[in-house]
Motif scaffolding. Structure first.
Motif, mmCIF file in Angstrom:
data_model
loop_
_atom_site.group_PDB
_atom_site.id
_atom_site.type_symbol
_atom_site.label_atom_id
_atom_site.label_comp_id
_atom_site.label_asym_id
_atom_site.label_seq_id
_atom_site.Cartn_x
_atom_site.Cartn_y
_atom_site.Cartn_z
ATOM 1 N N GLY A 20 93.902 -4.650 -16.619
ATOM 2 C CA GLY A 20 94.776 -3.278 -16.525
ATOM 3 C C GLY A 20 95.744 -3.298 -17.524
ATOM 4 N N ALA A 45 94.051 -4.887 -13.211
ATOM 5 C CA ALA A 45 93.751 -3.700 -12.275
ATOM 6 C C ALA A 45 92.254 -2.927 -12.065
ATOM 7 C CB ALA A 45 92.640 -2.600 -14.180
ATOM 8 N N LEU A 47 89.051 -4.243 -11.717
ATOM 9 C CA LEU A 47 87.678 -3.863 -12.220
ATOM 10 C C LEU A 47 86.253 -4.449 -11.094
ATOM 11 C CD1 LEU A 47 87.878 -3.205 -15.888
ATOM 12 C CD2 LEU A 47 89.245 -2.040 -14.434
ATOM 13 N N PRO A 61 84.436 3.283 -13.523
ATOM 14 C CA PRO A 61 86.177 3.996 -14.299
ATOM 15 C C PRO A 61 87.367 4.943 -13.868
ATOM 16 C CG PRO A 61 84.763 3.513 -15.859
ATOM 17 C CD PRO A 61 83.995 3.722 -14.757
ATOM 18 N N ARG A 64 88.152 4.388 -9.228
ATOM 19 C CA ARG A 64 89.359 2.853 -10.041
ATOM 20 C C ARG A 64 90.361 4.086 -10.181
ATOM 21 N NH1 ARG A 64 89.905 -1.467 -7.488
ATOM 22 N NH2 ARG A 64 87.555 -2.026 -7.716
ATOM 23 N N ALA A 65 90.627 4.681 -11.239
ATOM 24 C CA ALA A 65 91.743 5.173 -11.648
ATOM 25 C C ALA A 65 92.605 5.685 -10.952
ATOM 26 C CB ALA A 65 91.264 5.693 -12.798
ATOM 27 N N ASN A 68 93.885 2.959 -7.856
ATOM 28 C CA ASN A 68 94.745 1.966 -8.766
ATOM 29 C C ASN A 68 96.750 3.522 -8.334
ATOM 30 O OD1 ASN A 68 93.555 0.046 -9.788
ATOM 31 N ND2 ASN A 68 93.372 0.614 -11.393
ATOM 32 N N ASN A 205 95.808 4.618 -16.994
ATOM 33 C CA ASN A 205 94.938 4.174 -16.086
ATOM 34 C C ASN A 205 93.297 4.549 -16.697
ATOM 35 O OD1 ASN A 205 93.611 2.633 -13.429
ATOM 36 N ND2 ASN A 205 95.755 2.111 -13.411
ATOM 37 N N LEU A 209 90.508 1.601 -18.171
ATOM 38 C CA LEU A 209 89.246 0.984 -17.971
ATOM 39 C C LEU A 209 88.313 1.883 -18.818
ATOM 40 C CD1 LEU A 209 90.683 2.162 -14.506
ATOM 41 C CD2 LEU A 209 90.560 -0.104 -14.872
ATOM 42 N N ARG A 210 88.134 2.533 -18.592
ATOM 43 C CA ARG A 210 86.931 3.127 -20.257
ATOM 44 C C ARG A 210 87.008 2.763 -21.356
ATOM 45 N NH1 ARG A 210 88.133 9.799 -20.057
ATOM 46 N NH2 ARG A 210 86.538 10.406 -17.946
ATOM 47 N N SER A 213 85.866 -1.033 -20.215
ATOM 48 C CA SER A 213 84.463 -1.118 -18.959
ATOM 49 C C SER A 213 83.109 -0.440 -20.195
ATOM 50 C CB SER A 213 84.429 -0.779 -18.385
ATOM 51 O OG SER A 213 84.681 1.008 -18.251
ATOM 52 N N TRP A 217 80.399 -0.201 -17.586
ATOM 53 C CA TRP A 217 80.228 0.625 -16.232
ATOM 54 C C TRP A 217 78.789 1.662 -16.375
ATOM 55 C CZ3 TRP A 217 83.965 1.102 -12.134
ATOM 56 C CH2 TRP A 217 85.038 -0.035 -12.168
#
Length: 248
Positions: A20, A45, A47, A61, A64-65, A68, A205, A209-210, A213, A217
């Motif tokens: 993460g 993170a 995911l 993402p 998830r952000a 988080n 974050n 993530l982007r 992923s 994603w």
């Protein structure tokens, strides 16, 4: 810090753990666990990959952000570690994720039985378990329940925009007292995180993530028609309870 209001919840599917955000993880200083409970400083993170079918909420993402960031605000981020899903109100740990621990913990000013990454109240969790057959209190179940609360506040479409706006934070303030209202205060008069701090964590974050992923994603929630289901898996239980039309 959690509010003490009734919170309807929903359950979850399966998860995958990947590295993460570095900056966001380092920014989280609210982890209250003692030295004996701390783990190696790996930054995770949590995911969640796209599912086969069916599921309640897709976890993109952007979502998830936000999850988080809620953990960061509630003091359960724990550098992205799974142990954050085992935190009781006040910062101590519970061990079994088979069910909500339902233990009242006290601090100098508050008492609460909130638990988990999103500090769920036990009576709400029990209600959803009776309605939907919640199988456990594991990370995936907690994630799905939190997204249900976001949707309940009419904020899921705002979360999907990929920005932590004042409006989004204010809509979540009645669910998570650590989020600021438009006036910058807690909805329940409890300690609150500043919007600028939450936004900085969220943006770092989400960028991580982007980046990690891009091949995994989708940018929007999925709608799937599952195949006939006849076993005892969690996916089949979901289908029998709510039907494929509930997927978002």
């Amino acid at each position: 810090m959690p509010n003490l209001q009734l919170r309807p919840l929903v359950l979850a599917i399966a998860g995958l753990t990947l590295a993460g955000p570095v900056s966001a993880a380092e920014a989280s200083g609210a982890w209250q666990l003692g030295p004996e409970a701390r783990v190696a400083p790996a930054r995770v993170a949590m995911l969640t990959p796209l599912p086969a079918a069916p599921r309640v909420f897709a976890i993109t993402p952007e979502r998830r952000a936000l999850l988080n960031t809620i953990r960061y605000a509630e003091g359960t981020w724990a550098n992205g570690q799974e142990v954050g899903y085992r935190i009781l109100f006040g910062g101590s740990l519970f061990h079994s994720l088979d069910r909500h621990p339902n233990r009242v913990m006290r601090t100098a000013r508050y008492a609460s039985a909130a638990a988990g990454a999103y500090q769920f109240m036990p009576f709400t969790w029990d209600m959803v378990t009776r309605a939907l057959g919640m199988p456990d209190f594991g990370p995936e179940s907690q994630d799905q329940a939190a997204l249900f609360l976001v949707q309940r506040r009419g904020a899921l479409h705002l979360a999907d925009r990929g920005e932590l706006s004042p409006d989004l934070a204010a809509r979540l303030a009645p669910e998570w007292a650590s989020f600021p209202t438009l006036a910058g205060r807690s909805y329940y008069g409890q300690p609150v995180k500043r919007l600028n701090d939450l936004r900085r964590f969220y943006e770092e974050n989400l960028a991580q993530l982007r980046n990690e992923s891009s091949a995994v994603w989708e940018n929007v929630a999925i709608r799937q028609v599952p195949p006939p289901c006849s076993d005892d898996s969690l996916s089949c239980q979901l289908e029998r309870v709510s039907g494929p039309s509930t997927a978002r």
